[in-house]
Design a protein around this motif. Structure first.
Motif, PDB file in Angstrom:
ATOM      1  N   ARG A  42      48.556  13.476 -16.753  1.00 49.55           N
ATOM      2  CA  ARG A  42      47.943  12.146 -16.598  1.00 49.55           C
ATOM      3  C   ARG A  42      47.564  11.915 -15.134  1.00 49.55           C
ATOM      4  N   LEU A  43      48.478  12.244 -14.228  1.00 51.24           N
ATOM      5  CA  LEU A  43      48.205  12.083 -12.801  1.00 51.24           C
ATOM      6  C   LEU A  43      47.028  12.953 -12.377  1.00 51.24           C
ATOM      7  N   ARG A  44      46.963  14.175 -12.888  1.00 50.09           N
ATOM      8  CA  ARG A  44      45.854  15.081 -12.572  1.00 50.09           C
ATOM      9  C   ARG A  44      44.534  14.503 -13.078  1.00 50.09           C
ATOM     10  N   GLU A  45      44.540  13.957 -14.300  1.00 53.52           N
ATOM     11  CA  GLU A  45      43.328  13.347 -14.855  1.00 53.52           C
ATOM     12  C   GLU A  45      42.879  12.154 -14.007  1.00 53.52           C
ATOM     13  N   LEU A  46      43.829  11.315 -13.621  1.00 51.33           N
ATOM     14  CA  LEU A  46      43.495  10.156 -12.783  1.00 51.33           C
ATOM     15  C   LEU A  46      42.946  10.613 -11.425  1.00 51.33           C
ATOM     16  N   THR A  47      43.540  11.651 -10.876  1.00 55.40           N
ATOM     17  CA  THR A  47      43.079  12.185  -9.591  1.00 55.40           C
ATOM     18  C   THR A  47      41.666  12.737  -9.716  1.00 55.40           C
ATOM     19  N   GLU A  48      41.397  13.483 -10.772  1.00 53.93           N
ATOM     20  CA  GLU A  48      40.053  14.034 -10.994  1.00 53.93           C
ATOM     21  C   GLU A  48      39.026  12.912 -11.163  1.00 53.93           C
ATOM     22  N   LYS A  49      39.422  11.889 -11.936  1.00 52.17           N
ATOM     23  CA  LYS A  49      38.523  10.750 -12.158  1.00 52.17           C
ATOM     24  C   LYS A  49      38.217  10.046 -10.836  1.00 52.17           C
ATOM     25  N   ALA A  50      39.248   9.828 -10.029  1.00 51.68           N
ATOM     26  CA  ALA A  50      39.058   9.182  -8.724  1.00 51.68           C
ATOM     27  C   ALA A  50      38.206  10.049  -7.809  1.00 51.68           C
ATOM     28  N   LYS A  51      38.408  11.376  -7.858  1.00 51.83           N
ATOM     29  CA  LYS A  51      37.628  12.306  -7.034  1.00 51.83           C
ATOM     30  C   LYS A  51      36.157  12.253  -7.423  1.00 51.83           C
ATOM     31  N   LYS A  52      35.873  12.271  -8.750  1.00 48.88           N
ATOM     32  CA  LYS A  52      34.483  12.212  -9.206  1.00 48.88           C
ATOM     33  C   LYS A  52      33.832  10.888  -8.806  1.00 48.88           C
ATOM     34  N   GLU A  53      34.596   9.804  -8.923  1.00 50.41           N
ATOM     35  CA  GLU A  53      34.051   8.498  -8.537  1.00 50.41           C
ATOM     36  C   GLU A  53      33.780   8.441  -7.034  1.00 50.41           C
ATOM     37  N   ALA A  54      34.675   9.010  -6.241  1.00 47.28           N
ATOM     38  CA  ALA A  54      34.482   9.045  -4.787  1.00 47.28           C
ATOM     39  C   ALA A  54      33.251   9.873  -4.426  1.00 47.28           C
ATOM     40  N   ILE A  55      33.066  11.003  -5.084  1.00 49.81           N
ATOM     41  CA  ILE A  55      31.884  11.847  -4.828  1.00 49.81           C
ATOM     42  C   ILE A  55      30.614  11.097  -5.209  1.00 49.81           C
ATOM     43  N   LYS A  56      30.661  10.414  -6.357  1.00 49.64           N
ATOM     44  CA  LYS A  56      29.495   9.645  -6.810  1.00 49.64           C
ATOM     45  C   LYS A  56      29.166   8.527  -5.807  1.00 49.64           C
ATOM     46  N   ASN A  57      30.202   7.829  -5.336  1.00 50.45           N
ATOM     47  CA  ASN A  57      29.984   6.757  -4.361  1.00 50.45           C
ATOM     48  C   ASN A  57      29.478   7.305  -3.025  1.00 50.45           C
ATOM     49  N   ALA A  58      30.003   8.447  -2.613  1.00 48.54           N
ATOM     50  CA  ALA A  58      29.539   9.072  -1.360  1.00 48.54           C
ATOM     51  C   ALA A  58      28.072   9.483  -1.482  1.00 48.54           C
ATOM     52  N   ALA A  59      27.688  10.000  -2.633  1.00 47.37           N
ATOM     53  CA  ALA A  59      26.290  10.386  -2.842  1.00 47.37           C
ATOM     54  C   ALA A  59      25.400   9.155  -2.807  1.00 47.37           C
ATOM     55  N   ARG A  60      25.863   8.066  -3.397  1.00 40.77           N
ATOM     56  CA  ARG A  60      25.079   6.814  -3.401  1.00 40.77           C
ATOM     57  C   ARG A  60      24.906   6.291  -1.968  1.00 40.77           C
ATOM     58  N   VAL A  61      25.991   6.304  -1.196  1.00 42.83           N
ATOM     59  CA  VAL A  61      25.910   5.860   0.201  1.00 42.83           C
ATOM     60  C   VAL A  61      24.959   6.758   0.977  1.00 42.83           C
ATOM     61  N   SER A  62      25.042   8.055   0.744  1.00 37.14           N
ATOM     62  CA  SER A  62      24.156   9.007   1.414  1.00 37.14           C
ATOM     63  C   SER A  62      22.693   8.713   1.066  1.00 37.14           C
ATOM     64  N   ASP A  63      22.420   8.467  -0.221  1.00 38.53           N
ATOM     65  CA  ASP A  63      21.044   8.144  -0.636  1.00 38.53           C
ATOM     66  C   ASP A  63      20.556   6.864   0.024  1.00 38.53           C
ATOM     67  N   LEU A  64      21.422   5.854   0.089  1.00 35.74           N
ATOM     68  CA  LEU A  64      21.025   4.589   0.724  1.00 35.74           C
ATOM     69  C   LEU A  64      20.738   4.779   2.210  1.00 35.74           C
ATOM     70  N   LEU A  65      21.562   5.591   2.882  1.00 41.54           N
ATOM     71  CA  LEU A  65      21.334   5.850   4.311  1.00 41.54           C
ATOM     72  C   LEU A  65      20.030   6.615   4.524  1.00 41.54           C
ATOM     73  N   VAL A  66      19.788   7.606   3.680  1.00 45.37           N
ATOM     74  CA  VAL A  66      18.542   8.380   3.787  1.00 45.37           C
ATOM     75  C   VAL A  66      17.340   7.466   3.558  1.00 45.37           C
ATOM     76  N   ASP A  67      17.438   6.588   2.542  1.00 47.74           N
ATOM     77  CA  ASP A  67      16.338   5.651   2.273  1.00 47.74           C
ATOM     78  C   ASP A  67      16.104   4.726   3.459  1.00 47.74           C
ATOM     79  N   ALA A  68      17.183   4.244   4.068  1.00 48.51           N
ATOM     80  CA  ALA A  68      17.049   3.348   5.215  1.00 48.51           C
ATOM     81  C   ALA A  68      16.382   4.062   6.387  1.00 48.51           C
ATOM     82  N   VAL A  69      16.808   5.287   6.659  1.00 46.47           N
ATOM     83  CA  VAL A  69      16.220   6.044   7.776  1.00 46.47           C
ATOM     84  C   VAL A  69      14.777   6.422   7.458  1.00 46.47           C
TER      85      VAL A  69
END
Length: 145
Positions: A42-69
């Protein structure tokens, strides 16, 4: 992120001769291992889910920064192209004005030359008139004598 479920506390008691069950301690240990395994999964699943969400959020932030620049870069590029077009238009206008100025200078020079020639011709005419009057006067004097 939620905290992992608490593990059951293993309690040991010393079995007395009356309640000694064969495999009771072993069954408890197997249950503890089984619970630990499930909580780890269960802990591993929660960790994987949090990792995927963090990667998705980082990609979104990266896209927003690229769009701004890129927005600023695109605006600069458009301004550069507009300035280049205006520069070419100004260069063409300057060339046209230089040609027109050269034509005006040539016309002015021709006019000045013509005025000089008229002045020279006028002086020549005055000189000729004076010479003719002198000749007429001389002929008139010779004729009267």
């Amino acid at each position: 992120m939620s905290s992992p479920t608490p593990h059951p506390v293993a309690r040991t008691r010393v079995p007395s001769s009356s309640d000694a069950e064969p495999g009771g301690l072993e069954a408890s240990l197997l249950q503890v291992v089984h619970d630990h395994h499930h909580s780890s999964l269960r802990l591993r699943e929660l960790t994987e889910k949090a990792k995927k969400e963090a990667i998705k959020n980082a990609a979104r932030v990266s896209d927003l920064l690229v769009d701004a620049v890129n927005g600023g870069v695109e605006e600069c590029f458009v301004n550069e192209k507009r300035i280049e077009l205006e520069t070419r238009a100004l260069a063409a206008t300057i060339a046209r004005f230089m040609k027109q100025t050269d034509q005006w200078l040539a016309s002015t020079h021709a006019f000045n030359t013509a005025v000089k020639e008229i002045g020279d011709f006028e002086n020549w005419m005055k000189t000729m008139e004076f010479d003719c009057k002198s000749i007429v006067t001389a002929i008139h004097n010779i004729h009267q004598e």
